[in-house]
Write a protein that holds these residues in place. Structure first.
Motif, mmCIF file in Angstrom:
data_model
loop_
_atom_site.group_PDB
_atom_site.id
_atom_site.type_symbol
_atom_site.label_atom_id
_atom_site.label_comp_id
_atom_site.label_asym_id
_atom_site.label_seq_id
_atom_site.Cartn_x
_atom_site.Cartn_y
_atom_site.Cartn_z
ATOM 1 N N SER A 279 0.825 -1.204 0.000
ATOM 2 C CA SER A 279 0.000 0.000 0.000
ATOM 3 C C SER A 279 0.863 1.260 0.000
ATOM 4 C CB SER A 279 -0.887 0.007 1.252
ATOM 5 O OG SER A 279 -1.497 1.272 1.412
ATOM 6 N N PRO A 280 0.456 2.273 -0.747
ATOM 7 C CA PRO A 280 1.199 3.532 -0.717
ATOM 8 C C PRO A 280 1.075 4.252 0.631
ATOM 9 C CG PRO A 280 -0.706 3.698 -2.192
ATOM 10 C CD PRO A 280 -0.615 2.273 -1.734
ATOM 11 N N ARG A 281 0.146 3.822 1.472
ATOM 12 C CA ARG A 281 0.006 4.400 2.819
ATOM 13 C C ARG A 281 0.999 3.806 3.808
ATOM 14 N NH1 ARG A 281 -5.005 3.092 5.394
ATOM 15 N NH2 ARG A 281 -4.634 1.056 4.495
ATOM 16 N N CYS A 282 1.564 2.664 3.464
ATOM 17 C CA CYS A 282 2.378 1.896 4.398
ATOM 18 C C CYS A 282 3.637 2.647 4.862
ATOM 19 C CB CYS A 282 2.752 0.580 3.740
ATOM 20 S SG CYS A 282 2.845 -0.765 4.891
ATOM 21 N N LEU A 283 4.471 3.031 3.944
ATOM 22 C CA LEU A 283 5.729 3.685 4.316
ATOM 23 C C LEU A 283 5.501 5.009 5.050
ATOM 24 C CD1 LEU A 283 8.757 3.450 4.404
ATOM 25 C CD2 LEU A 283 8.843 4.448 2.106
ATOM 26 N N PRO A 284 4.558 5.865 4.598
ATOM 27 C CA PRO A 284 4.285 7.071 5.386
ATOM 28 C C PRO A 284 3.820 6.759 6.820
ATOM 29 C CG PRO A 284 3.397 7.332 3.186
ATOM 30 C CD PRO A 284 3.848 5.887 3.314
ATOM 31 N N ALA A 285 3.048 5.695 6.978
ATOM 32 C CA ALA A 285 2.596 5.314 8.321
ATOM 33 C C ALA A 285 3.774 4.881 9.184
ATOM 34 C CB ALA A 285 1.555 4.201 8.228
ATOM 35 N N VAL A 286 4.698 4.122 8.610
ATOM 36 C CA VAL A 286 5.879 3.692 9.364
ATOM 37 C C VAL A 286 6.726 4.913 9.733
ATOM 38 C CG1 VAL A 286 8.007 2.325 9.292
ATOM 39 C CG2 VAL A 286 5.896 1.391 8.327
ATOM 40 N N ALA B 115 15.861 3.876 6.621
ATOM 41 C CA ALA B 115 16.939 4.421 5.783
ATOM 42 C C ALA B 115 17.159 3.572 4.533
ATOM 43 C CB ALA B 115 18.230 4.523 6.594
ATOM 44 N N GLN B 116 16.704 2.343 4.552
ATOM 45 C CA GLN B 116 16.877 1.441 3.406
ATOM 46 C C GLN B 116 15.746 1.555 2.383
ATOM 47 O OE1 GLN B 116 17.295 -2.478 5.030
ATOM 48 N NE2 GLN B 116 19.128 -1.959 6.176
ATOM 49 N N THR B 117 14.793 2.435 2.616
ATOM 50 C CA THR B 117 13.690 2.623 1.678
ATOM 51 C C THR B 117 13.920 3.910 0.908
ATOM 52 O OG1 THR B 117 12.387 3.755 3.348
ATOM 53 C CG2 THR B 117 12.029 1.399 3.122
ATOM 54 N N ALA B 118 14.093 3.782 -0.388
ATOM 55 C CA ALA B 118 14.416 4.948 -1.198
ATOM 56 C C ALA B 118 13.280 5.368 -2.119
ATOM 57 C CB ALA B 118 15.670 4.672 -2.018
ATOM 58 N N ASP B 119 12.495 4.453 -2.595
ATOM 59 C CA ASP B 119 11.516 4.782 -3.635
ATOM 60 C C ASP B 119 10.102 5.046 -3.106
ATOM 61 O OD1 ASP B 119 10.672 2.278 -2.931
ATOM 62 O OD2 ASP B 119 10.846 1.392 -4.921
ATOM 63 N N GLY B 120 9.933 5.175 -1.811
ATOM 64 C CA GLY B 120 8.617 5.474 -1.256
ATOM 65 C C GLY B 120 7.751 4.268 -0.969
ATOM 66 N N ARG B 121 8.287 3.092 -1.192
ATOM 67 C CA ARG B 121 7.538 1.865 -0.898
ATOM 68 C C ARG B 121 8.451 0.865 -0.208
ATOM 69 N NH1 ARG B 121 2.356 1.081 -3.863
ATOM 70 N NH2 ARG B 121 2.191 2.898 -5.166
ATOM 71 N N LEU B 122 7.835 -0.015 0.529
ATOM 72 C CA LEU B 122 8.596 -1.084 1.171
ATOM 73 C C LEU B 122 8.920 -2.157 0.142
ATOM 74 C CD1 LEU B 122 6.537 -1.527 4.459
ATOM 75 C CD2 LEU B 122 8.704 -0.324 4.177
ATOM 76 N N ARG B 123 10.129 -2.660 0.211
ATOM 77 C CA ARG B 123 10.499 -3.802 -0.629
ATOM 78 C C ARG B 123 9.990 -5.074 0.049
ATOM 79 N NH1 ARG B 123 15.575 -1.725 0.267
ATOM 80 N NH2 ARG B 123 16.163 -3.752 1.097
ATOM 81 N N PRO B 124 9.607 -6.054 -0.719
ATOM 82 C CA PRO B 124 9.116 -7.309 -0.122
ATOM 83 C C PRO B 124 10.116 -7.931 0.846
ATOM 84 C CG PRO B 124 8.592 -7.273 -2.458
ATOM 85 C CD PRO B 124 9.466 -6.065 -2.193
ATOM 86 N N ASP B 125 11.417 -7.801 0.570
ATOM 87 C CA ASP B 125 12.413 -8.403 1.463
ATOM 88 C C ASP B 125 12.575 -7.637 2.776
ATOM 89 O OD1 ASP B 125 13.652 -6.307 -0.096
ATOM 90 O OD2 ASP B 125 15.599 -7.035 0.614
ATOM 91 N N GLN B 126 11.969 -6.463 2.904
ATOM 92 C CA GLN B 126 12.043 -5.685 4.144
ATOM 93 C C GLN B 126 10.915 -6.009 5.117
ATOM 94 O OE1 GLN B 126 12.008 -1.782 2.009
ATOM 95 N NE2 GLN B 126 13.483 -1.248 3.602
ATOM 96 N N VAL B 127 9.846 -6.549 4.615
ATOM 97 C CA VAL B 127 8.608 -6.665 5.393
ATOM 98 C C VAL B 127 8.782 -7.512 6.657
ATOM 99 C CG1 VAL B 127 6.210 -7.470 5.343
ATOM 100 C CG2 VAL B 127 7.150 -6.163 3.415
ATOM 101 N N ALA B 128 9.398 -8.660 6.558
ATOM 102 C CA ALA B 128 9.520 -9.546 7.735
ATOM 103 C C ALA B 128 10.316 -8.876 8.854
ATOM 104 C CB ALA B 128 10.169 -10.871 7.334
#
Length: 171
Positions: free
Chosen positions: A56-63, A121-134
């Motif tokens: 979701s595009p809301r995810c990273l802003p929420a984090v 700091a590892q998120t650059a493009d505004g979205r979470l990468r699948p490998d970051q989620v866990a």
């Protein structure tokens, strides 16, 4: 823990054992716990969002908002307790050891907020990468658990020392 058990056996602290300034500090920090609980509620909502809809595009802003609230509200509260409240409790409780487990929780909370910062700091493009989620979920839910336990312990062990105040409301 042993000191707290011995204190309980001898009847615990009585109101006259807690100096007025320490009672003021207890009331102040107990009241601040509501703001920490508000951050905690948002933390859980953010973790649930990451768990259910990580793309979701809301995810990273929420984090990011959760991290901001942790660094601006929770960490200063914990640091102030460490500087002001815990030293004031050393004499009524009989030693600094009585606050050592709470101090250790502060260290763990700070460590996990730092870990969250590193993950962000590892998120650059505004979205979470699948490998970051866990890893992100482990951090968010870990923070939730540590903060909930820590607040409950402080409220039970310390804020109950001031018999003039009712127990803080828990959610």
């Amino acid at each position: 823990m042993i000191l707290n058990a011995l204190r309980a056996l001898r009847g615990g602290l009585r109101r006259r054992d807690v100096p007025p300034r320490t009672r003021e500090l207890l009331a102040h920090y107990a009241a601040e716990h509501q703001a920490v609980r508000d951050v905690l509620a948002g933390l859980r909502d953010t973790a649930d969002l990451v768990a259910t809809d990580p793309a979701s595009p809301r995810c990273l802003p929420a984090v990011r908002e959760t991290h901001r609230r942790l660094t601006e509200r929770v960490l200063p509260h914990e640091a102030a307790e460490e500087r002001q409240l815990y030293p004031a409790l050393a004499d009524p409780l009989g030693s600094g050891e009585a606050t050592s487990t709470m101090s250790r929780a502060h260290v763990e909370i700070h460590r996990q907020v730092d870990l969250l910062d590193a993950q962000l700091a590892q998120t650059a493009d505004g979205r979470l990468r699948p490998d970051q989620v866990a890893d992100l979920l482990a951090t968010l839910y870990g923070l939730d658990a540590v903060l909930r336990l820590h607040l409950a312990q402080e409220e039970e062990e310390f804020f109950s020392l001031d018999p003039s105040d009712p127990a803080p409301a828990r959610r």
